[in-house]
Scaffold this motif. Structure first.
Motif, mmCIF file in Angstrom:
data_model
loop_
_atom_site.group_PDB
_atom_site.id
_atom_site.type_symbol
_atom_site.label_atom_id
_atom_site.label_comp_id
_atom_site.label_asym_id
_atom_site.label_seq_id
_atom_site.Cartn_x
_atom_site.Cartn_y
_atom_site.Cartn_z
ATOM 1 N N GLY A 17 69.228 67.329 44.547
ATOM 2 C CA GLY A 17 68.144 66.481 45.461
ATOM 3 C C GLY A 17 67.484 64.854 44.885
ATOM 4 O O GLY A 17 68.581 64.945 43.553
ATOM 5 N N VAL A 18 66.719 64.167 45.464
ATOM 6 C CA VAL A 18 66.296 63.130 44.432
ATOM 7 C C VAL A 18 66.108 63.495 42.976
ATOM 8 O O VAL A 18 65.887 62.475 41.916
ATOM 9 N N GLN A 19 65.083 64.671 43.240
ATOM 10 C CA GLN A 19 64.920 65.215 41.588
ATOM 11 C C GLN A 19 65.770 65.018 41.329
ATOM 12 O O GLN A 19 65.516 65.146 39.931
ATOM 13 N N ASP A 20 66.769 66.021 41.457
ATOM 14 C CA ASP A 20 67.676 65.679 40.682
ATOM 15 C C ASP A 20 68.274 64.898 39.726
ATOM 16 O O ASP A 20 68.550 64.603 38.083
ATOM 17 N N HIS A 21 68.708 63.764 40.368
ATOM 18 C CA HIS A 21 69.258 62.407 39.842
ATOM 19 C C HIS A 21 68.027 61.457 39.019
ATOM 20 O O HIS A 21 67.877 60.928 38.156
ATOM 21 N N LEU A 22 66.531 62.054 39.466
ATOM 22 C CA LEU A 22 65.742 60.843 38.059
ATOM 23 C C LEU A 22 65.583 62.080 37.499
ATOM 24 O O LEU A 22 65.845 61.405 35.516
ATOM 25 N N GLU A 23 65.281 63.409 37.046
ATOM 26 C CA GLU A 23 65.681 64.486 35.469
ATOM 27 C C GLU A 23 66.834 64.086 35.210
ATOM 28 O O GLU A 23 66.973 63.942 33.673
ATOM 29 N N ASP A 24 68.035 63.545 35.492
ATOM 30 C CA ASP A 24 69.323 62.876 34.824
ATOM 31 C C ASP A 24 68.595 62.041 33.796
ATOM 32 O O ASP A 24 69.927 62.274 32.720
ATOM 33 N N ALA A 25 68.503 61.162 34.578
ATOM 34 C CA ALA A 25 68.158 59.567 34.096
ATOM 35 C C ALA A 25 67.301 59.675 32.682
ATOM 36 O O ALA A 25 67.692 59.085 32.619
ATOM 37 N N LEU A 26 66.253 60.769 32.976
ATOM 38 C CA LEU A 26 64.792 60.776 32.180
ATOM 39 C C LEU A 26 65.959 61.454 30.516
ATOM 40 O O LEU A 26 65.581 61.437 29.529
ATOM 41 N N ARG A 27 67.007 61.846 30.960
ATOM 42 C CA ARG A 27 67.291 62.897 30.114
ATOM 43 C C ARG A 27 68.325 62.013 29.177
ATOM 44 O O ARG A 27 68.786 61.945 28.178
ATOM 45 N N ARG A 28 68.599 60.591 29.983
ATOM 46 C CA ARG A 28 69.532 60.372 29.335
ATOM 47 C C ARG A 28 68.758 59.131 28.561
ATOM 48 O O ARG A 28 69.092 58.439 27.577
ATOM 49 N N LEU A 29 67.447 59.240 28.142
ATOM 50 C CA LEU A 29 66.635 58.789 27.518
ATOM 51 C C LEU A 29 66.380 59.481 25.990
ATOM 52 O O LEU A 29 65.727 58.795 25.290
ATOM 53 N N ARG A 30 66.483 60.580 26.587
ATOM 54 C CA ARG A 30 66.856 61.366 25.016
ATOM 55 C C ARG A 30 65.166 61.949 24.734
ATOM 56 O O ARG A 30 65.198 61.979 22.975
ATOM 57 N N PRO A 31 64.459 62.292 25.664
ATOM 58 C CA PRO A 31 63.383 63.133 24.519
ATOM 59 C C PRO A 31 63.681 64.394 24.126
ATOM 60 O O PRO A 31 64.591 64.250 24.151
#
Length: 303
Positions: A34-48
């Protein structure tokens, strides 16, 4: 020590290759994310520091597109790491999305109690029709999977507009929702503020060797039922083609039963676009003290 803030992002996508806007559950073995899966993958790469959890405002179906969907999330960083400015966040997420057909268009810091789904005041969908195109291969490349191509040239737009007026207002839209796992929990009473039919155009109308007639169906409401827009669009097209009369559409609406909707009448996902999600300005305003904080204007796009 850590600092945290909540962001609202607006994003667009071509939905052809995705299972929909919502995240695909881990127990479902699907080839498409889903689109959300890709958005969350991108967010994780910001290392929150916090677990990534995106709340999407509008869960579009498989194959449906968006010119402007929205979502919120919380992002925590160590105190020695500055909070991302809105501009840096947009650039960083788009960098990590890479070649996916998903783009963040803007971001806003919002109050901690803001919710992208429940604070939305309205959602607008546009359904695009291309007339006189018996096969998708006759469309320009820029229109493939982005409209519903109809072989016939004529639509009774007057009848469609008359039928559309029957849908406007507050109704039990049970006949226009598809059955899914949420059906017993969703109130079928919805208020449709807009149901309009107007001429449209091709994305490349000035650079294609022949003219294609386009029409657009616009629907606006605070919220919609599962596949309600595609079912309304399909019914209006059927009225325009003479396959369904205006009184028959009224009967379907008044039946308040999903089984009353004719099988195979729903419009395909290709032509459907979520174009707007609107919020009250007051809901987006940060508390005075927070809004006056000065965030740095530079940052590392990788993290």
């Amino acid at each position: 020590m850590q600092n945290s803030t909540r962001y609202l992002i607006f994003f667009q996508y071509i939905g052809t290759k995705y299972s929909g806007a919502a995240k695909v559950p881990s127990y479902q073995l699907e080839r498409r994310k889903g689109v959300q899966d890709h958005l969350e993958d991108a967010l994780r790469r910001l290392r929150p520091l916090n677990p990534v959890s995106l709340k999407v405002s509008s869960r579009t179906d498989r194959g449906v597109h968006a010119l402007s969907n929205s979502a919120h999330f919380d992002l925590q960083r160590k105190n020695d790491k500055p909070l991302f400015t809105e501009d840096i966040l947009v650039k960083a997420l788009n960098f990590h999305l890479g070649t996916e057909k998903i783009r963040i268009t803007c971001a806003h810091r919002v109050p901690d109690d803001f919710h992208a789904r429940f604070c939305a005041q309205s959602r607008t969908y546009v359904y695009r029709l291309a007339l006189g195109v018996p096969h998708y291969s006759l469309l320009p490349l820029t229109e493939c999977n982005l409209c519903w191509s109809l072989g016939n040239m004529e639509l009774d737009v007057g009848a469609m507009r008359k039928a559309a007026t029957l849908l406007v207002g507050t109704h039990d839209f049970s006949s226009f929702r598809a059955v899914n796992s949420d059906i017993t929990f969703k109130n079928p009473m919805k208020t449709l503020d807009v149901a309009a039919i107007q001429p449209g155009s091709s994305f490349v109308h000035a650079n294609f060797h022949r003219e294609i007639v386009f029409w657009e169906l616009t629907f606006r409401s605070r919220s919609f039922l599962y596949k309600q827009v595609r079912r309304m669009a399909g019914a209006l097209v059927a009225v325009g083609q003479g396959r369904l009369s205006v009184p028959e559409l009224k009967d379907i609406l008044e039946a308040r039963d999903s089984l009353a909707y004719p099988r195979g009448l729903a419009a395909p996902p290709d032509g459907l676009f979520l174009t707007r999600v609107d919020y009250r300005d007051a809901d987006l305003q940060l508390p005075q003290q927070t809004s006056e904080e000065q965030l740095p204007t530079t940052g590392n796009l990788l993290y």
